[in-house]
Motif scaffolding. Sequence first.
Motif, mmCIF file in Angstrom:
data_model
loop_
_atom_site.group_PDB
_atom_site.id
_atom_site.type_symbol
_atom_site.label_atom_id
_atom_site.label_comp_id
_atom_site.label_asym_id
_atom_site.label_seq_id
_atom_site.Cartn_x
_atom_site.Cartn_y
_atom_site.Cartn_z
ATOM 1 N N HIS A 1 -36.809 -3.020 25.362
ATOM 2 C CA HIS A 1 -35.652 -3.929 25.348
ATOM 3 C C HIS A 1 -34.733 -3.660 24.150
ATOM 4 C CE1 HIS A 1 -38.995 -5.724 23.077
ATOM 5 N NE2 HIS A 1 -38.049 -6.034 22.212
ATOM 6 N N VAL B 1 -26.301 5.659 8.468
ATOM 7 C CA VAL B 1 -27.426 4.735 8.667
ATOM 8 C C VAL B 1 -27.414 4.295 10.118
ATOM 9 C CG1 VAL B 1 -28.506 2.602 7.914
ATOM 10 C CG2 VAL B 1 -27.175 3.951 6.312
ATOM 11 N N MET C 1 -34.804 5.429 7.826
ATOM 12 C CA MET C 1 -35.485 4.209 7.412
ATOM 13 C C MET C 1 -36.981 4.329 7.681
ATOM 14 S SD MET C 1 -33.418 0.783 8.350
ATOM 15 C CE MET C 1 -31.946 1.419 9.101
ATOM 16 N N ARG C 2 -37.798 3.810 6.770
ATOM 17 C CA ARG C 2 -39.241 3.920 6.977
ATOM 18 C C ARG C 2 -39.711 2.828 7.945
ATOM 19 N NH1 ARG C 2 -41.044 1.219 1.246
ATOM 20 N NH2 ARG C 2 -39.250 -0.118 1.156
ATOM 21 N N GLN C 3 -40.728 3.146 8.724
ATOM 22 C CA GLN C 3 -41.299 2.163 9.625
ATOM 23 C C GLN C 3 -42.354 1.368 8.877
ATOM 24 O OE1 GLN C 3 -40.393 1.204 12.588
ATOM 25 N NE2 GLN C 3 -38.742 2.706 12.654
ATOM 26 N N TRP D 1 -45.558 -2.167 18.806
ATOM 27 C CA TRP D 1 -46.316 -3.410 18.941
ATOM 28 C C TRP D 1 -45.733 -4.497 18.045
ATOM 29 C CZ3 TRP D 1 -51.529 -4.502 21.031
ATOM 30 C CH2 TRP D 1 -51.962 -3.506 21.924
ATOM 31 N N ASP D 2 -45.741 -5.726 18.570
ATOM 32 C CA ASP D 2 -45.454 -6.904 17.764
ATOM 33 C C ASP D 2 -46.774 -7.418 17.190
ATOM 34 O OD1 ASP D 2 -42.787 -6.883 18.451
ATOM 35 O OD2 ASP D 2 -42.754 -8.958 19.154
ATOM 36 N N ALA E 1 -41.290 -5.461 16.547
ATOM 37 C CA ALA E 1 -40.942 -4.067 16.850
ATOM 38 C C ALA E 1 -39.568 -4.037 17.510
ATOM 39 C CB ALA E 1 -41.997 -3.465 17.766
ATOM 40 N N ASP F 1 -33.463 -2.562 4.022
ATOM 41 C CA ASP F 1 -33.543 -1.422 4.946
ATOM 42 C C ASP F 1 -32.223 -1.213 5.683
ATOM 43 O OD1 ASP F 1 -36.128 -0.912 4.271
ATOM 44 O OD2 ASP F 1 -37.026 -1.830 6.045
ATOM 45 N N TYR F 2 -31.640 -2.316 6.114
ATOM 46 C CA TYR F 2 -30.405 -2.218 6.902
ATOM 47 C C TYR F 2 -29.146 -2.323 6.048
ATOM 48 C CZ TYR F 2 -33.047 -2.418 11.255
ATOM 49 O OH TYR F 2 -33.890 -2.121 12.292
ATOM 50 N N ALA G 1 -30.544 4.837 12.343
ATOM 51 C CA ALA G 1 -31.871 4.628 12.914
ATOM 52 C C ALA G 1 -32.357 3.227 12.589
ATOM 53 C CB ALA G 1 -32.847 5.658 12.370
ATOM 54 N N ALA G 2 -33.075 2.625 13.530
ATOM 55 C CA ALA G 2 -33.549 1.252 13.341
ATOM 56 C C ALA G 2 -34.951 1.239 12.750
ATOM 57 C CB ALA G 2 -33.544 0.530 14.670
ATOM 58 N N SER G 3 -35.248 0.175 12.035
ATOM 59 C CA SER G 3 -36.562 0.011 11.430
ATOM 60 C C SER G 3 -37.149 -1.309 11.916
ATOM 61 C CB SER G 3 -36.391 -0.018 9.909
ATOM 62 O OG SER G 3 -37.582 -0.382 9.282
ATOM 63 N N ASP G 4 -38.449 -1.322 12.209
ATOM 64 C CA ASP G 4 -39.090 -2.565 12.650
ATOM 65 C C ASP G 4 -38.977 -3.624 11.554
ATOM 66 O OD1 ASP G 4 -39.754 -1.445 15.051
ATOM 67 O OD2 ASP G 4 -41.726 -0.773 14.389
ATOM 68 N N ILE H 1 -29.192 2.031 16.231
ATOM 69 C CA ILE H 1 -28.300 0.884 16.094
ATOM 70 C C ILE H 1 -27.057 1.142 16.954
ATOM 71 C CG2 ILE H 1 -26.906 -0.476 14.498
ATOM 72 C CD1 ILE H 1 -28.897 0.449 12.289
ATOM 73 N N SER I 1 -37.977 -0.783 17.566
ATOM 74 C CA SER I 1 -37.861 0.633 17.883
ATOM 75 C C SER I 1 -39.072 1.051 18.714
ATOM 76 C CB SER I 1 -37.821 1.431 16.571
ATOM 77 O OG SER I 1 -37.725 2.793 16.837
ATOM 78 N N GLY I 2 -38.843 1.869 19.734
ATOM 79 C CA GLY I 2 -39.955 2.292 20.582
ATOM 80 C C GLY I 2 -40.379 1.218 21.562
ATOM 81 N N VAL I 3 -39.449 0.322 21.907
ATOM 82 C CA VAL I 3 -39.731 -0.741 22.875
ATOM 83 C C VAL I 3 -38.719 -0.639 24.025
ATOM 84 C CG1 VAL I 3 -40.754 -2.294 21.182
ATOM 85 C CG2 VAL I 3 -38.293 -2.362 21.563
#
Lengths: 259, 156
Positions: A97, A72, B1-3, B20-21, A91, A167-168, A74-77, A186, A93-95
């Motif tokens: 910071h 485990v 994990m699903r988004q 996006w937030d 968010a 999820d986590y 990968a991160a999830s929003d 992670i 992931s894909g950011v």
Amino acid sequence: MTVLVVLLAVVVGLLTLLVVSLLRSHAEILRALHELGLNDVLDPDADERDGVRSDADIRTRPGVATPRSSDVRAASDLLGNTPDGGSLRVAVSGVDHSTLVAFLSTGCLTCANFWEAFADPDRRELPGADTRLVIVTKGLENESPARLEELAPRGVTLVASSSAWDDYEVPVAPYFLLVDGPEGAILGEGAAASWDQVQDLLGQAMADAGLDTKGGSSRRSRARGAQRVERADEELERAGILPGDPSLYPGGEPPEARP
Amino acid sequence: MRQRDTIEAFGLSANLPTGWDGAIFRREVDLESTAAEGVENPTLHLANFALPPNRGDFGSGAVEVMGRRGVLVCLVEYGDDSVGTALFDHRRPAELKADDFATHTLQRPQAGQGGQQQFFTENDRAFCLYTVIGSHRMRNVLTPVANEALAGIVIS
């Protein structure tokens, strides 16, 4: 002469007993390791030869979270609610910071240390130039919204989300995750009893990942990378070069404009 | 994990682009400072940067920290008494155009930023859509980014 022979026989007999007891002891150790599932110790080449790997039956001390399976990563929003019943997505992931996700509960005694620490802006200093702190509690069906509003530190984003805990696979509260935004991975996770411990572990995890822990110079500092992009945009604008300007492309036009 | 992509509350929802937030919230009305009762109408914020937790309805607190490539979308609902008035007698724009943005339409002017606002009524609800881009000079690039987020907003 007879005495000497008898003496030798006694010595040989004693040595035989010693060897037998050593062999027996070794056999017991091997059996114990098998029972613990530590086959790697017994036969390091077994995985390569047989292509099979069994999980060890690891037991932790009472109160210490069991390590999760290592797949485990990968991160999830984070999607959930605000204490007033609103809806929120953070968010991670894909950011640009990193995000420190703090899984807390309003009820647990150890969590009280963290609610208190996060309420003080001077104490909640995070490693890294742009690391964002987000508190995640269980959903509003499991937490008291009034208590959440009371504890929610001003200046810290709070998400009430049972799905994030699922999820986590959060095993216990308090629990912390450090997510690398650009990679969506992670970097580190674990339980801790004090905020000082978490800060130390985070600094270590970021250093291990080659990330800047102080916001200073680092080859992989993405904060500085983002700043460089900003500066480049600014300089180009000052020179009158805007996005899409032909001078930015070797052929004099953007790739999508070419036939 | 699903988004997880969609936020939903108070009759508003938004499907967010990656990274996006988003937040839909409603403030408690301070009864000592206003004659109104109950809670305020909902507000929706979407941003392609980390939304700070303390923000005004029209993005104060967020526009100060957004970068030049930042986009902030604020959808603010007004009261029932605004429905049908001339100001709100418009349809929600299907999409924004780069020329809709101007530097003088910012609620909290920040150097280099561009903003636009449009009032409209949808499903008998009155709204103001206020969008800020981090660089007015980059509006041709940032307007499509804003439109991607606006396309995911549903008012029921």
